[in-house]
Write an enzyme that holds these catalytic residues in place. Structure first.
Site, mmCIF file in Angstrom:
data_model
loop_
_atom_site.group_PDB
_atom_site.id
_atom_site.type_symbol
_atom_site.label_atom_id
_atom_site.label_comp_id
_atom_site.label_asym_id
_atom_site.label_seq_id
_atom_site.Cartn_x
_atom_site.Cartn_y
_atom_site.Cartn_z
ATOM 1 N N MET A 157 3.353 10.685 6.086
ATOM 2 C CA MET A 157 2.716 9.685 5.221
ATOM 3 C C MET A 157 2.773 8.313 5.876
ATOM 4 S SD MET A 157 3.402 10.753 1.373
ATOM 5 C CE MET A 157 3.072 12.437 0.863
ATOM 6 N N GLN A 166 3.931 -9.362 13.312
ATOM 7 C CA GLN A 166 4.114 -8.074 14.001
ATOM 8 C C GLN A 166 2.791 -7.415 14.385
ATOM 9 O OE1 GLN A 166 6.247 -6.386 10.438
ATOM 10 N NE2 GLN A 166 5.268 -4.485 11.087
ATOM 11 N N VAL A 177 8.472 11.751 5.114
ATOM 12 C CA VAL A 177 7.805 12.477 4.018
ATOM 13 C C VAL A 177 6.402 12.841 4.515
ATOM 14 C CG1 VAL A 177 7.008 12.355 1.626
ATOM 15 C CG2 VAL A 177 9.165 11.262 2.289
ATOM 16 N N GLN A 216 11.477 1.764 15.474
ATOM 17 C CA GLN A 216 11.777 0.613 14.610
ATOM 18 C C GLN A 216 13.211 0.710 14.068
ATOM 19 O OE1 GLN A 216 8.998 -1.428 11.766
ATOM 20 N NE2 GLN A 216 9.950 -0.082 10.290
ATOM 21 N N HIS A 226 7.420 5.678 0.837
ATOM 22 C CA HIS A 226 8.115 4.475 0.348
ATOM 23 C C HIS A 226 8.915 4.804 -0.919
ATOM 24 C CE1 HIS A 226 4.565 2.384 2.372
ATOM 25 N NE2 HIS A 226 5.613 1.855 2.975
ATOM 26 N N TYR A 272 0.864 -1.184 0.000
ATOM 27 C CA TYR A 272 0.000 0.000 0.000
ATOM 28 C C TYR A 272 0.902 1.235 0.000
ATOM 29 C CZ TYR A 272 -4.603 1.842 -0.256
ATOM 30 O OH TYR A 272 -5.728 2.434 -0.732
HETATM 31 O O1 PAF Z 1 7.828 -0.559 8.536
HETATM 32 C C1 PAF Z 1 7.237 -1.504 7.977
HETATM 33 O O2 PAF Z 1 6.534 -1.343 6.978
HETATM 34 C C2 PAF Z 1 7.406 -2.900 8.543
HETATM 35 O O3 PAF Z 1 7.497 -2.878 9.931
HETATM 36 C C3 PAF Z 1 8.585 -3.683 7.929
HETATM 37 C C4 PAF Z 1 9.915 -3.018 8.239
HETATM 38 C C5 PAF Z 1 8.403 -3.763 6.415
HETATM 39 C C6 PAF Z 1 8.621 -5.101 8.489
HETATM 40 O O4 PAF Z 1 7.462 -5.804 8.205
#
Ligand code: PAF
Length: 269
Positions: free
Chosen positions: A174, A51, A166, A143, A27, A22
């Site tokens: 975002m 997660q 961003v 993270q 990204h 998504y």
């Molecule tokens: O930040 C994310 O989108 C997720 O935590 C990741 C790093 C892709 C791990 O699933």
């Protein structure tokens, strides 16, 4: 797709952008940077079940693979890796990675098991992709710290390249989860960025004590209808609370608007 192998050699460095799909401009900014700095670019799209807590949004997490692939098409990505859940976690799967202390605080305290799932999947992905550099957005500040610790302590050669948050025109960071916001909550959510800017102003004016800053931010966010999960001013490496803000400090926010939990952060000194 460009050739991954030249005369039998893998073209290094391999830049890796792990995502749960998504995709949004945040990204794409990571992919763009990876493309500038690496000979091979790999993007993963995998909504990682481990997660998400039992009452969280794994089933409803937004997914649209064909839209994601369309967005990646002009970006010059070499490989888009979209493994099925059963390949990442076959029946009987039982190996997990845990960063013990950093993963228990802040978001980890509110989302038990969350970072255990993140560190596990990211280590698996880094190993599969053989990534040299992993591009991550600083929106997920904790993270980044947890994953850097995991990679360092498990002697992984892969390094994290942290990239700036961003934001939308009104300052909202975002996030794939922004689509959950109702139009009213979407408007209210811009107060997260306003809170960061307010904290920066307070510190510039000499109000640099955490217990002076946090109540003012609390008032702002509550007045905009946010339900505060936490507002913390922490050391940017240890993530432990600080009393006085300095250049090593980071303001971290986790706030719900309706059912949507958003996070944001910024340096404030
Ligand atoms: O930040 C994310 O989108 C997720 O935590 C990741 C790093 C892709 C791990 O699933």
């Amino acid at each position: 797709m460009t050739a991954l192998m030249e005369q039998g050699e893998i073209c290094r460095p391999i830049g890796f952008v792990p995502t749960m799909g998504y995709l949004h401009q945040g990204h794409l900014s990571l992919v763009h940077r990876a493309r500038q700095e690496c000979r091979t670019v790999v993007v993963s799209i995998f909504v990682n079940p481990t997660q998400f807590g039992v009452n969280e949004d794994f089933d409803s997490y937004p997914r649209d693979l064909s839209r994601d692939l369309e967005m990646l098409e002009p970006m010059g990505v070499d490989i888009v890796f979209c493994p099925p859940v059963r390949e990442m976690y076959p029946d009987g799967y039982q190996t997990f990675v845990d960063v013990e202390q950093l993963a228990q605080i802040l978001c980890g305290a509110r989302r038990p098991g969350h970072f255990r799932g993140v560190t596990t999947v990211v280590l698996k992905l880094v190993n599969i992709v053989k990534a040299d550099l992993m591009y991550m957005g600083e929106k997920d500040f904790q993270q980044c710290v947890v994953l850097e610790t995991m990679l360092r302590e498990l002697n992984q050669a892969c390094r994290i390249i942290r990239c700036p948050i961003v934001r939308e025109a009104d300052g909202l960071a975002m996030s794939s989860r922004n689509v959950y916001l109702s139009p009213e909550d979407r408007q209210k959510a811009s107060c997260l960025h306003q809170a960061i800017q307010l904290a920066q102003r307070l510190c510039r004016d000499g109000k640099d004590k955490a217990d002076e800053v946090i109540p003012v931010l609390t008032e702002l966010i509550l007045s905009r209808g946010g339900q505060i999960d936490y507002i913390a001013i922490v050391d940017h490496v240890s993530l432990q609370p600080v009393d006085v803000v300095d250049t090593r400090s980071r303001l971290l926010l986790a706030v719900r608007f309706g059912k949507t939990r958003l996070i944001d952060n910024g340096a404030i000194a």
